[in-house]
Design an enzyme around this catalytic site. Structure first.
Site, PDB file in Angstrom:
ATOM      1  N   LYS A  63       7.167  36.815   4.288  1.00 58.22           N
ATOM      2  CA  LYS A  63       7.971  37.862   4.930  1.00 58.22           C
ATOM      3  C   LYS A  63       9.097  37.189   5.681  1.00 58.22           C
ATOM      4  O   LYS A  63       8.965  36.048   6.108  1.00 58.22           O
ATOM      5  CB  LYS A  63       7.128  38.660   5.934  1.00 58.22           C
ATOM      6  CG  LYS A  63       7.664  40.048   6.183  1.00 58.22           C
ATOM      7  CD  LYS A  63       7.231  40.948   5.056  1.00 58.22           C
ATOM      8  CE  LYS A  63       7.503  42.398   5.292  1.00 58.22           C
ATOM      9  NZ  LYS A  63       6.683  43.201   4.355  1.00 58.22           N
TER      10      LYS A  63
HETATM   11  N1  GLU Z   1       8.462  45.224   1.843  1.00 61.46           N
HETATM   12  C1  GLU Z   1       7.540  45.736   0.860  1.00 61.46           C
HETATM   13  C2  GLU Z   1       6.113  45.494   1.301  1.00 61.46           C
HETATM   14  O1  GLU Z   1       5.843  45.349   2.452  1.00 61.46           O
HETATM   15  C3  GLU Z   1       7.843  45.209  -0.540  1.00 61.46           C
HETATM   16  C4  GLU Z   1       7.722  43.734  -0.703  1.00 61.46           C
HETATM   17  C5  GLU Z   1       8.179  43.226  -2.058  1.00 61.46           C
HETATM   18  O2  GLU Z   1       8.504  44.021  -2.903  1.00 61.46           O
HETATM   19  O3  GLU Z   1       8.182  42.005  -2.212  1.00 61.46           O
HETATM   20  O4  GLU Z   1       5.188  45.533   0.524  1.00 61.46           O
END
Ligand code: GLU
Length: 411
Positions: free
Chosen positions: A100
């Protein structure tokens, strides 16, 4: 938030009797980068923002996860969200670890060109860590397809050729995927339908309440409304609106604008606070806003049959126990909102293969993956006699543990 993620992990690890040598390794991120991001503001001054990219685990493949722009972002939050991405990808069977990123900034306070400079400088700062085989970014709270396009372009300029696979959730014009925009919402509705069937409830008779009207909340409301369910209330950060006869969602979406026209000005229902909204009697409550919304303070007052967690980490550990006592059927975040990263995976596969699929292919394959993950989690919960949350976490953690045991410890 990191404390919540670690406490969940500890409980799952205890129940799995996880090898103690793995426990310490999985509790902390594999890598974390803190960057300071100086940008020139439109008035000529220079401001410096704090940015992060955390890779929690890469045993199964490149790490994967979104980038969040929000004034409260901090290292602990990003590390928690990265850990959840690891369990999420493992649970649904994607060949990824979790990551993240984030910048501590309120993006709505920046002009478009300031936002572009911020995104590009952030990407340049984290460039040594990311790449289609290393770590793949995506949208999250406060970011969107345009931000992904700037990230893709900045990374590509540095290496000298187009690298679409470094981010997902991009515009179609540069290798984005059909069906990515509403994938998280579609996945939420898929697992709601599965849960309804399991509880012998009919979608056409369901009442749904959605907290949050961003990418996840809005598409969830739109798609669940198409199934014939009644959406009683929705909200954004400023508050909610309610209509006992069901909100006219298509009209609401056509009128709503997060910046210029608030929900309660859209003339489809009466105003209501976020706190009141969470306590409405309904079949399904979907928290699709920020984390830690359901706490000891309000958990006992929830009146839903099913809680489908569109957001990451919306429920605290203590609140979880209360929901369990009340017999609320919880579809935990790492399962309920996995549609986003599942279609991100499809996007990456299409980018790497340079071969693109139809929207129907995407929907069918998303449905197949998320429904089977739902069924496996229900079975796991039954055979091990644990909650849906524990079942989802334990399945994900166990897969990662198996990968680490097979690979061994280097050197
Ligand atoms: N931000 C989204 C999540 O928390 C998508 C993450 C992604 O597609 O890599 O799952």
């Amino acid at each position: 938030m990191f404390r919540l993620a670690v406490a969940q992990f500890e409980e799952a690890a205890d129940r799995l009797a996880l090898d103690p040598r793995l426990r310490e390794r999985l509790k902390l991120p594999q890598r974390a980068l803190i960057v300071s991001i100086p940008i020139r503001m439109d008035d000529g001054s220079v401001k410096v923002y704090a940015g992060y990219r955390v890779q929690h685990d890469t045993a199964l493949g490149p790490s994967k996860g979104g980038v969040r722009f929000h004034p409260e972002v901090n290292l602990g939050e990003v590390a928690a969200l990265a850990m959840w991405m690891t369990w999420k990808c493992a649970l649904v069977g994607l060949p990824y670890g979790g990551a993240k990123g984030g910048i501590r900034v309120g993006p709505e306070k920046l002009s478009r060109s300031e936002l572009e400079r911020l995104t590009r400088r952030y990407t340049a700062e984290i460039a040594p860590l990311i790449g289609p085989e290393e770590d793949i970014a995506a949208p999250d709270v406060g970011t969107n397809a345009q931000v992904m396009a700037w990230m893709m372009d900045t990374f590509s300029q540095q290496v000298g050729y187009a690298v679409p696979g470094v981010v997902t959730g991009k515009p179609l014009a540069i290798g984005g995927s059909l069906g990515r925009e509403d994938a998280t919402g579609r996945g939420v509705v898929d697992v709601i339908s599965e849960a309804m069937q399991r509880l012998n409830l009919k979608m056409a008779e369901a009442t749904v309440v959605v907290q949050g009207f961003g990418n996840v909340g809005m598409h969830t409301a739109r798609i669940v409304h198409q199934t014939g369910a009644k959406v009683l209330a929705v909200s954004d950060a400023k508050g909610g609106i309610y209509n006992s006869g069901g909100l006219d969602i298509p009209t609401l979406i056509s009128r709503y604008n997060s910046k210029t026209r608030p929900l309660d000005d859209c003339k489809v229902g009466e105003s209501m606070t976020n706190e009141e909204l969470l306590q409405l009697p309904c079949s399904v409550l979907v928290p699709a806003a920020l984390s830690e919304q359901i706490t000891v303070r309000n958990a006992a007052r929830l009146r839903c049959r099913i809680l489908a967690e569109g957001a990451n980490g919306p429920t605290t550990l203590e609140a979880d126990r209360i929901l369990e006592d009340q017999g609320i059927f919880v579809i935990p975040d790492i399962l309920a909102n996995s549609g986003g990263v599942i279609v991100s995976y499809f996007e990456w596969v299409q980018d790497v293969q340079k071969y693109f699929w139809t929207e129907q292919d995407i929907r069918d394959r998303l449905h197949a993956i998320i429904s089977s993950a739902f069924q496996r989690t229900v079975e796991f919960a039954q055979t091990r006699n644990v909650s849906m949350r524990m079942a989802a976490l334990m399945s994900g953690i166990d897969k990662i543990a198996q990968a680490h045991l097979a690979r061994g410890l280097y050197p």
